[in-house]
Motif scaffolding. Structure first.
Motif, PDB file in Angstrom:
ATOM      1  N   LYS A   1       4.553   7.676  -0.242  1.00 16.31           N
ATOM      2  CA  LYS A   1       4.304   7.242   1.132  1.00 16.31           C
ATOM      3  C   LYS A   1       4.171   8.413   2.103  1.00 16.31           C
ATOM      4  O   LYS A   1       3.636   8.256   3.186  1.00 16.31           O
ATOM      5  N   SER A   2       4.666   9.592   1.698  1.00 17.55           N
ATOM      6  CA  SER A   2       4.540  10.774   2.543  1.00 17.55           C
ATOM      7  C   SER A   2       4.573  12.021   1.678  1.00 17.55           C
ATOM      8  O   SER A   2       5.028  11.994   0.523  1.00 17.55           O
ATOM      9  N   GLU A   3       4.124  13.126   2.243  1.00 12.91           N
ATOM     10  CA  GLU A   3       4.144  14.400   1.520  1.00 12.91           C
ATOM     11  C   GLU A   3       5.578  14.830   1.226  1.00 12.91           C
ATOM     12  O   GLU A   3       5.868  15.371   0.161  1.00 12.91           O
ATOM     13  N   ALA A   4       6.492  14.567   2.177  1.00 11.25           N
ATOM     14  CA  ALA A   4       7.897  14.948   1.975  1.00 11.25           C
ATOM     15  C   ALA A   4       8.501  14.201   0.785  1.00 11.25           C
ATOM     16  O   ALA A   4       9.210  14.797  -0.032  1.00 11.25           O
TER      17      ALA A   4
ATOM     18  N   GLN B   1       6.834  12.867  -1.716  1.00 13.87           N
ATOM     19  CA  GLN B   1       6.137  13.368  -2.908  1.00 13.87           C
ATOM     20  C   GLN B   1       6.760  14.681  -3.374  1.00 13.87           C
ATOM     21  O   GLN B   1       7.119  14.835  -4.553  1.00 13.87           O
ATOM     22  N   ASP B   2       6.907  15.620  -2.462  1.00 15.65           N
ATOM     23  CA  ASP B   2       7.443  16.938  -2.822  1.00 15.65           C
ATOM     24  C   ASP B   2       8.871  16.854  -3.355  1.00 15.65           C
ATOM     25  O   ASP B   2       9.212  17.518  -4.335  1.00 15.65           O
ATOM     26  N   ALA B   3       9.705  16.046  -2.717  1.00 14.26           N
ATOM     27  CA  ALA B   3      11.105  15.922  -3.148  1.00 14.26           C
ATOM     28  C   ALA B   3      11.193  15.339  -4.551  1.00 14.26           C
ATOM     29  O   ALA B   3      11.978  15.816  -5.387  1.00 14.26           O
ATOM     30  N   ASN B   4      10.389  14.333  -4.839  1.00 14.96           N
ATOM     31  CA  ASN B   4      10.429  13.709  -6.163  1.00 14.96           C
ATOM     32  C   ASN B   4       9.871  14.626  -7.238  1.00 14.96           C
ATOM     33  O   ASN B   4      10.401  14.684  -8.352  1.00 14.96           O
TER      34      ASN B   4
ATOM     35  N   CYS C   1       0.819  -1.207   0.000  1.00 11.62           N
ATOM     36  CA  CYS C   1       0.000   0.000   0.000  1.00 11.62           C
ATOM     37  C   CYS C   1       0.856   1.261   0.000  1.00 11.62           C
ATOM     38  O   CYS C   1       1.772   1.422   0.803  1.00 11.62           O
ATOM     39  N   VAL C   2       0.552   2.159  -0.924  1.00  5.97           N
ATOM     40  CA  VAL C   2       1.158   3.486  -0.971  1.00  5.97           C
ATOM     41  C   VAL C   2       0.243   4.385  -0.133  1.00  5.97           C
ATOM     42  O   VAL C   2      -0.932   4.553  -0.473  1.00  5.97           O
ATOM     43  N   ALA C   3       0.777   4.950   0.930  1.00  2.00           N
ATOM     44  CA  ALA C   3      -0.039   5.681   1.910  1.00  2.00           C
ATOM     45  C   ALA C   3      -0.953   6.732   1.274  1.00  2.00           C
ATOM     46  O   ALA C   3      -2.089   6.898   1.689  1.00  2.00           O
ATOM     47  N   GLY C   4      -0.498   7.428   0.254  1.00  5.93           N
ATOM     48  CA  GLY C   4      -1.304   8.488  -0.353  1.00  5.93           C
ATOM     49  C   GLY C   4      -2.187   8.052  -1.505  1.00  5.93           C
ATOM     50  O   GLY C   4      -2.866   8.885  -2.115  1.00  5.93           O
TER      51      GLY C   4
END
Length: 190
Positions: A161-164, A166-169, A25-28
């Motif tokens: 998996k997290s907003e951090a 996501q944003d970095a990628n 599962c991908v958290a988002g």
């Protein structure tokens, strides 16, 4: 008006990647599902090509990357054809005329016929939605760029998996020349 030079590619929106009970599962994933649906609705309304990319693996795990081989021990597995886990998450469906590409690795271009199909359709612009941004979305986006397609990743119709993460990628991809608009911004620009 048809927009046949553009293809929306929806990646890995399958139960094994989206449902909270899945080991992959991908958290988002479920959080981005409404935006994925919106992106698909926009593409269909604008008569763009829509391609669904899914993962499927042999039940033995012989075709899975070594980092996921442990998921196939004792007869278990993920995204095995014919299982509920391999199906698209509820609310998404392939319509007549839309293509399905099966992949075995992160990139939808690696050892598939995706590039052949896009070139046959005369696609020049690839728009990505789905999961997971640092893996399958990013690998596909980089390969798309490498194949000389204008490449967009819909920032709110993809998830990590997290907003951090996501944003970095998304920032890394922007630095490569890959646009990362929201679904609303993309739709407004059409």
């Amino acid at each position: 008006m048809a927009n046949l030079e553009t293809c929306l590619i929806c990646i890995d929106m399958q139960n094994d990647f989206c449902l909270p009970t899945s080991p992959l599962c991908v958290a988002g994933a479920m959080g981005c599902l409404p935006k994925v649906k919106q992106a698909i609705d926009v593409a269909r309304a604008k008569q763009m090509h829509v391609v669904w990319v899914i993962r499927e693996h042999d039940p033995s795990g012989v075709d899975v990357e070594f980092t996921r081989a442990h998921l196939f021990k004792d007869g278990a597995g993920s995204t095995v054809p014919g299982t509920k886990g391999a199906e698209l998450v509820e609310g998404l469906e392939v319509r007549a005329g839309e293509l399905v590409i099966v992949k075995k690795r992160f990139s939808a271009f690696l050892h598939t016929h995706l590039d052949l199909v896009l070139r046959r359709l005369k696609v020049q612009r690839v728009v990505l939605c789905g999961v997971q941004t640092p893996n399958c979305i990013r690998a596909t986006a980089v390969d798309s760029l490498g194949h000389d397609y204008e490449t967009l990743v819909l920032s709110d119709a993809t998830a990590s998996k997290s907003e951090a993460v996501q944003d970095a990628n998304l920032e890394d991809m922007r630095c490569m020349g890959i646009a990362t608009p929201t679904v609303a911004a993309w739709a407004a620009a059409l």
